[in-house]
Design a protein around this motif. Structure first.
Motif, mmCIF file in Angstrom:
data_model
loop_
_atom_site.group_PDB
_atom_site.id
_atom_site.type_symbol
_atom_site.label_atom_id
_atom_site.label_comp_id
_atom_site.label_asym_id
_atom_site.label_seq_id
_atom_site.Cartn_x
_atom_site.Cartn_y
_atom_site.Cartn_z
ATOM 1 N N UNK A 1 70.301 18.252 -88.820
ATOM 2 C CA UNK A 1 69.110 17.461 -88.496
ATOM 3 C C UNK A 1 69.222 16.000 -88.913
ATOM 4 N N UNK A 2 70.250 15.668 -89.694
ATOM 5 C CA UNK A 2 70.494 14.266 -90.040
ATOM 6 C C UNK A 2 71.360 13.576 -88.990
ATOM 7 N N UNK A 3 71.882 14.337 -88.037
ATOM 8 C CA UNK A 3 72.788 13.772 -87.038
ATOM 9 C C UNK A 3 72.315 14.119 -85.631
ATOM 10 N N UNK A 4 71.060 13.802 -85.370
ATOM 11 C CA UNK A 4 70.451 14.108 -84.075
ATOM 12 C C UNK A 4 71.199 13.403 -82.949
ATOM 13 N N UNK A 5 71.279 14.085 -81.813
ATOM 14 C CA UNK A 5 71.895 13.492 -80.634
ATOM 15 C C UNK A 5 73.303 13.953 -80.352
ATOM 16 N N UNK A 6 73.885 14.726 -81.266
ATOM 17 C CA UNK A 6 75.253 15.219 -81.048
ATOM 18 C C UNK A 6 75.271 16.268 -79.943
ATOM 19 N N UNK A 7 76.427 16.399 -79.314
ATOM 20 C CA UNK A 7 76.632 17.413 -78.267
ATOM 21 C C UNK A 7 76.610 18.816 -78.847
ATOM 22 N N UNK A 8 77.128 18.960 -80.067
ATOM 23 C CA UNK A 8 77.169 20.249 -80.746
ATOM 24 C C UNK A 8 77.450 20.039 -82.223
ATOM 25 N N UNK A 9 77.331 21.105 -82.987
ATOM 26 C CA UNK A 9 77.486 21.027 -84.440
ATOM 27 C C UNK A 9 78.385 22.173 -84.913
ATOM 28 N N UNK A 10 79.122 21.930 -86.000
ATOM 29 C CA UNK A 10 79.935 22.994 -86.595
ATOM 30 C C UNK A 10 80.076 22.727 -88.081
ATOM 31 N N UNK A 11 80.163 23.800 -88.851
ATOM 32 C CA UNK A 11 80.228 23.663 -90.291
ATOM 33 C C UNK A 11 81.553 24.052 -90.907
ATOM 34 N N UNK A 12 82.460 24.576 -90.080
ATOM 35 C CA UNK A 12 83.774 25.007 -90.550
ATOM 36 C C UNK A 12 84.802 24.481 -89.553
ATOM 37 N N UNK A 13 85.823 23.801 -90.057
ATOM 38 C CA UNK A 13 86.818 23.199 -89.174
ATOM 39 C C UNK A 13 87.487 24.240 -88.272
ATOM 40 N N UNK A 14 87.510 25.495 -88.709
ATOM 41 C CA UNK A 14 88.114 26.545 -87.890
ATOM 42 C C UNK A 14 87.366 26.745 -86.573
ATOM 43 N N UNK A 15 86.102 26.337 -86.539
ATOM 44 C CA UNK A 15 85.303 26.483 -85.324
ATOM 45 C C UNK A 15 85.668 25.441 -84.265
ATOM 46 N N UNK A 16 86.343 24.367 -84.669
ATOM 47 C CA UNK A 16 86.564 23.253 -83.751
ATOM 48 C C UNK A 16 87.515 23.606 -82.611
ATOM 49 N N UNK A 17 88.508 24.455 -82.863
ATOM 50 C CA UNK A 17 89.419 24.819 -81.776
ATOM 51 C C UNK A 17 88.661 25.495 -80.642
ATOM 52 N N UNK A 18 87.666 26.300 -80.983
ATOM 53 C CA UNK A 18 86.854 26.940 -79.956
ATOM 54 C C UNK A 18 85.998 25.943 -79.204
ATOM 55 N N UNK A 19 85.386 25.014 -79.914
ATOM 56 C CA UNK A 19 84.560 23.997 -79.265
ATOM 57 C C UNK A 19 85.384 23.136 -78.311
ATOM 58 N N UNK A 20 86.645 22.904 -78.680
ATOM 59 C CA UNK A 20 87.533 22.071 -77.851
ATOM 60 C C UNK A 20 88.301 22.908 -76.825
ATOM 61 N N UNK A 21 88.035 24.208 -76.803
ATOM 62 C CA UNK A 21 88.677 25.115 -75.858
ATOM 63 C C UNK A 21 90.197 25.113 -76.005
ATOM 64 N N UNK A 22 90.641 25.207 -77.278
ATOM 65 C CA UNK A 22 92.069 25.198 -77.596
ATOM 66 C C UNK A 22 92.496 26.554 -78.131
ATOM 67 N N UNK A 23 93.764 26.843 -77.978
ATOM 68 C CA UNK A 23 94.342 27.994 -78.670
ATOM 69 C C UNK A 23 94.592 27.567 -80.115
ATOM 70 N N UNK A 24 94.526 28.497 -81.043
ATOM 71 C CA UNK A 24 94.782 28.182 -82.440
ATOM 72 C C UNK A 24 96.185 27.622 -82.583
ATOM 73 N N UNK A 25 96.310 26.584 -83.429
ATOM 74 C CA UNK A 25 97.614 25.947 -83.624
ATOM 75 C C UNK A 25 98.171 26.229 -84.996
ATOM 76 N N UNK A 26 99.355 25.710 -85.233
ATOM 77 C CA UNK A 26 100.017 25.875 -86.519
ATOM 78 C C UNK A 26 100.118 24.536 -87.195
ATOM 79 N N UNK A 27 100.037 24.529 -88.512
ATOM 80 C CA UNK A 27 100.212 23.301 -89.261
ATOM 81 C C UNK A 27 101.645 22.844 -89.224
ATOM 82 N N UNK A 28 101.871 21.588 -89.642
ATOM 83 C CA UNK A 28 103.224 21.040 -89.643
ATOM 84 C C UNK A 28 104.059 21.678 -90.745
#
Length: 221
Positions: A194-221
């Protein structure tokens, strides 16, 4: 929808720097006779460049901060970063997924280039970003909430703003992304949605971002 370019904010999104930096800022301002709590520093300065600190202090008190304020603040912040800074959990997996999917990414930040590099080296993510993928408020006339920095990054990366998505964690950043005509996913790691009104979507765990971006899970370097 899929995107051609993912634009990351740096502080609080890629590196867990906001708690460290705002603790240092609040302490320094208080030391200078401008009592500031950690919570007040987050409220007033999260996502903004250092000139905003000068402007707000002068607006509220009529007093100028010392001429060496920026230099001293950076030195204290750098020392704390080198001891404490970590990458936001899950960030390297997201960057790996973007790389594997062939989706371009870059970062924009209200911080200066030197501070960005210090943060990346201290947190161990410096290998993920080429210099030409890093854009600072130093590069444009106005920082967030103006859209200039995001539009500059899209132009330099050769992508239409409408095909970009921004990952932000501050009200000023969300405002800037919206003003640039870009979608924006707000990370609620520090501030609530509620402090960031106007966003397209919200997420609280970085693991959720691959789904929001429609990506397959990746591997770290």
């Amino acid at each position: 929808m899929g995107y051609d370019l993912v634009i990351f904010d740096n502080d609080g999104v890629l590196v867990d720097s906001e708690p460290v930096a705002n603790r240092i800022l609040a302490g320094y301002l208080t030391e200078l006779g401008h009592p500031t709590s950690y919570e007040e520093a987050l409220r007033d300065y999260l996502g903004s460049a250092v000139p905003r600190v000068h402007d707000l202090v002068f607006e509220r008190t009529g007093e100028r901060l010392p001429a060496d304020f920026d230099e001293t603040l950076f030195a204290r912040t750098r020392a704390a970063f080198e001891q404490e800074l970590r990458a936001v959990p899950g960030v390297e997996e997201v960057l790996g997924a973007l790389t594997a999917s062939g989706v371009g990414y870059c970062l924009v930040s209200s911080s200066g280039h030197e501070r960005i590099r210090v943060a990346h080296q201290a947190s161990g993510i410096d290998g993920w970003f080429e210099e030409e993928w890093i854009f600072s408020a130093e590069d444009v006339g106005q920082g967030k909430p103006a859209p200039d920095l995001f539009l500059h990054a899209a132009d330099q990366m050769g992508v239409d703003p409408a095909r970009c998505v921004v990952i932000e964690d501050s009200p000023l950043g969300v405002q800037a992304a919206v003003a640039a005509g870009m979608d924006v996913f707000a990370f609620t790691g520090i501030l609530p949605a509620d402090r960031m009104a106007g966003a397209t979507g919200y997420f609280g765990d970085m693991k959720q971002l691959t789904g929001l971006l429609e990506l397959e899970a990746g591997l770290g370097m």
